[in-house]
Design an enzyme around this catalytic site. Sequence first.
Site, mmCIF file in Angstrom:
data_model
loop_
_atom_site.group_PDB
_atom_site.id
_atom_site.type_symbol
_atom_site.label_atom_id
_atom_site.label_comp_id
_atom_site.label_asym_id
_atom_site.label_seq_id
_atom_site.Cartn_x
_atom_site.Cartn_y
_atom_site.Cartn_z
ATOM 1 N NE ARG A 47 -2.979 -1.687 4.460
ATOM 2 C CZ ARG A 47 -4.217 -1.761 4.043
ATOM 3 N NH1 ARG A 47 -5.028 -2.651 4.567
ATOM 4 N NH2 ARG A 47 -4.678 -0.950 3.114
ATOM 5 N N GLY A 90 0.084 5.399 -4.375
ATOM 6 C CA GLY A 90 -0.519 6.684 -4.768
ATOM 7 C C GLY A 90 0.065 7.828 -3.966
ATOM 8 C CG ASN A 135 -7.591 -2.253 -6.049
ATOM 9 O OD1 ASN A 135 -6.676 -3.046 -5.906
ATOM 10 N ND2 ASN A 135 -7.855 -1.323 -5.127
ATOM 11 C CG ASP A 192 -2.068 0.917 1.117
ATOM 12 O OD1 ASP A 192 -2.303 1.471 0.018
ATOM 13 O OD2 ASP A 192 -2.760 1.126 2.128
HETATM 14 C C1 FPP Z 1 -1.933 0.171 -3.256
HETATM 15 O O1 FPP Z 1 -1.471 1.500 -3.318
HETATM 16 C C2 FPP Z 1 -1.453 -0.577 -4.375
HETATM 17 C C3 FPP Z 1 -2.252 -1.174 -5.314
HETATM 18 C C4 FPP Z 1 -3.714 -1.105 -5.265
HETATM 19 C C5 FPP Z 1 -1.681 -1.899 -6.449
HETATM 20 C C6 FPP Z 1 -0.415 -2.650 -6.174
HETATM 21 C C7 FPP Z 1 0.165 -2.999 -7.463
HETATM 22 C C8 FPP Z 1 1.473 -3.034 -7.803
HETATM 23 C C9 FPP Z 1 2.582 -2.813 -6.851
HETATM 24 C C10 FPP Z 1 1.871 -3.277 -9.197
HETATM 25 C C11 FPP Z 1 1.188 -4.349 -9.972
HETATM 26 C C12 FPP Z 1 1.453 -5.724 -9.518
HETATM 27 C C13 FPP Z 1 2.117 -6.676 -10.209
HETATM 28 C C14 FPP Z 1 2.051 -8.080 -9.746
HETATM 29 C C15 FPP Z 1 2.924 -6.392 -11.383
HETATM 30 P P1 FPP Z 1 -2.531 2.666 -3.463
HETATM 31 O O2 FPP Z 1 -2.659 2.982 -4.895
HETATM 32 O O3 FPP Z 1 -3.818 2.284 -2.789
HETATM 33 O O4 FPP Z 1 -1.828 3.801 -2.690
HETATM 34 P P2 FPP Z 1 -2.517 4.979 -1.854
HETATM 35 O O5 FPP Z 1 -3.273 4.321 -0.718
HETATM 36 O O6 FPP Z 1 -1.347 5.768 -1.380
HETATM 37 O O7 FPP Z 1 -3.395 5.728 -2.789
#
Ligand code: FPP
Length: 244
Positions: free
Chosen positions: A190, A25, A70, A22
């Site tokens: 996490r 973003g 998502n 996590d």
């Molecule tokens: C959470 O951060 C992350 C995700 C929802 C996606 C995770 C995906 C990857 C690391 C890349 C794709 C995976 C593979 C297997 C190639 P967030 O976007 O929710 O962050 P935030 O809470 O700061 O907005």
Amino acid sequence: MKVTLDELKAKPMPQHIAIIMDGNGRWAKSKGLMRVAGHRVGVQALKNTIIALDELGIGHLTVYAFSTENWKRSKDEVDALMELITEFINKEIDYLDEKGVRVNPIGDISALSPKAFDSISYAKEKTKHNSHIVFNVALNYGGRQEIVRAAKAICEDVKRDALQIEDIDEALFSSYLYTAGQPDPDLVIRSSGELRISNFLLWQIAYSEFWITNILWPDFKKEDLWQAVWEYQNRDRRYGGVSK
Ligand code: FPP
């Protein structure tokens, strides 16, 4: 105190680590970048984590790459995530295969973009005989969805007389989950400091230890994994019992 590889190796390793990656973003926002830039660097952090896991001799990794929730994100972000999955497989499949990694998607991958579906299916097929590291990639995954799916499959088997109700116990139920045959996660990591489980591996984490860090996923390094493992190794897992 910084822990060393020798210190880690002197104690029992977790067999299975699960990670909620996590903070991509927020990492991007803090640098004035688009969210997708955070996901892109997050993929690199994932690759480094696999390398670090290999060095420690840990045989099971589950990562939360795309949840059933998502889909609520913007189309641009969903498309970019699908593209990153494809890119990751194209770029890393030979490396993963050489390292003996079995790529095991968990979740309903049929709903992914056709390209992401094809590449993850290809990776699964190509690496299906590997056993050095089982790499479960949660894609369009939800813990409740997984449990409902298992319950339905059990009902189907009872209905066609392949299974008796009396045979249903925890071990049998586990064998209907995506992670059938694998040890439950010993440790859940996490990143980004959120204190929730977000519908991840609800059944499998019944007795897992948690390690939450404020580090945002793109900044997650081998040393952070080591720290998590070290703290895990120094915890007293009682499984509802009392200390030995
Ligand atoms: C959470 O951060 C992350 C995700 C929802 C996606 C995770 C995906 C990857 C690391 C890349 C794709 C995976 C593979 C297997 C190639 P967030 O976007 O929710 O962050 P935030 O809470 O700061 O907005």
